[in-house]
Write an enzyme that holds these catalytic residues in place. Sequence first.
Site, PDB file in Angstrom:
ATOM      1  N   LYS A  44       0.686  -1.158   0.054  1.00 16.04           N
ATOM      2  CA  LYS A  44       0.047   0.063   0.110  1.00 16.04           C
ATOM      3  C   LYS A  44       0.840   1.377   0.013  1.00 16.04           C
ATOM      4  O   LYS A  44       2.087   1.037   0.392  1.00 16.04           O
ATOM      5  CB  LYS A  44      -0.942  -0.008   1.388  1.00 16.04           C
ATOM      6  CG  LYS A  44      -0.121  -0.170   2.474  1.00 16.04           C
ATOM      7  CD  LYS A  44      -1.077  -0.199   3.648  1.00 16.04           C
ATOM      8  CE  LYS A  44      -0.507  -0.367   4.779  1.00 16.04           C
ATOM      9  NZ  LYS A  44      -1.213  -0.306   6.286  1.00 16.04           N
TER      10      LYS A  44
ATOM     11  N   TYR B 266      16.050  30.354   7.768  1.00 21.93           N
ATOM     12  CA  TYR B 266      14.656  31.340   8.229  1.00 21.93           C
ATOM     13  C   TYR B 266      14.803  31.276   9.926  1.00 21.93           C
ATOM     14  O   TYR B 266      15.226  30.334  10.519  1.00 21.93           O
ATOM     15  CB  TYR B 266      13.523  30.795   7.953  1.00 21.93           C
ATOM     16  CG  TYR B 266      13.414  30.792   6.517  1.00 21.93           C
ATOM     17  CD1 TYR B 266      13.023  31.997   5.919  1.00 21.93           C
ATOM     18  CD2 TYR B 266      13.289  29.869   5.484  1.00 21.93           C
ATOM     19  CE1 TYR B 266      12.685  32.365   4.768  1.00 21.93           C
ATOM     20  CE2 TYR B 266      12.875  29.880   4.288  1.00 21.93           C
ATOM     21  CZ  TYR B 266      12.648  31.351   3.867  1.00 21.93           C
ATOM     22  OH  TYR B 266      12.385  31.469   2.551  1.00 21.93           O
TER      23      TYR B 266
END
Length: 378
Positions: A45, A266
């Site tokens: 999956k 940042y």
Amino acid sequence: MLDTLPAINGSGAASELLIDLGAIKQNYTDLKERLGGVECGAAVKADAYGTGMDRVGPALFEAGCRTFFVATVDEGIALRGLLPDARVAVLNGLLQGTEEVFPEYGLIPVINDLGQITRIRQMCVTAGRALPAMLHIDTGMSRLGLTAGDMKRVSEEPDILDGPDWLYALSHLVSADDPADPSNAAQLKRFREALPHLQQRMQASLANSAGIFLGPDYHFNLARPGFALYGGRVKDGEPSPLAPVVRLSARVLQIRDVKAGDTVGYGGTHKVRKDGRIATVAVGYADGYLRALSSQGAAYLGKLRLPVVGRVSMDMLAVDVSDVDPADLHPGGFVDLLGPHYTVNDAADAAGTIGYEILTGLGHRYTRRYIDAVSGES
């Protein structure tokens, strides 16, 4: 296996995700041997846990796997196109509106409630034959599967199961990666208590990847490994006993000198303590490299650890390369963000998450390359 491979194939890609199909096949074989004579299936999956179902499915079939588990009908249809002779079970169950899809594509629904039992029985009547199905019993997850009340009704009205060709009764372990957790034994007890009502109709499946390592009591007739096939750990806090499968190599965009007191990234969250060198690397959270790895993760150049410094941004991150000989790394070169020295499990620990999230979150901006390090093919 991955330790002997070149980090990149010479293309102009910003980054490369190398996936070792040979390692996946070897992991499957190792798990199968641990199971003795018990059948070993495979969960593919979520695009084979992010590694590419279109390549991994056929590789596992080549290794001997015949029973596959996916989450959704769409995944099942895609896998059926790849593996016409495999058994493909859909864990999300028989949802309304999908009744015609399962027989059309030869998919096996995992039945999760009494309403779905009614639905599969009607499908058998319509088809004029017994359609294959599996029965999911909830033994403690409280997610999908028949409840204790549902199972009481099944025991009192066994004819409710008439019609389908029931292949397996299955359940899912809550804490198999912690062998000491008492929930494992409790779920095993509940599962065994449910089976006398079902065993004349179907076989049993309980063990996921970690469940295989709990021992033969948990093996029953079919195991359903997933994460372990892709190099994931099977015991919380311990290295995986299986081969690593993925290697993520990322291109260095720039290397610059920094001075003590400079900040990186940042928010200026990383302050340089002493003069050194910083490399900007072309991978960020848009590529599935989690922002939680800001100042927590690591890259590797060979066996040399390079700490991630500052915040991970959308397309880039920074690593401290002060200890690297300038002759060994330059713009355009590559460092490993995942690999034999820093696995998905290591990255998960640093990010405070699980390896499943790291692996399934790997993005699609990478150039993907498949190799078989066992056979030497690429």
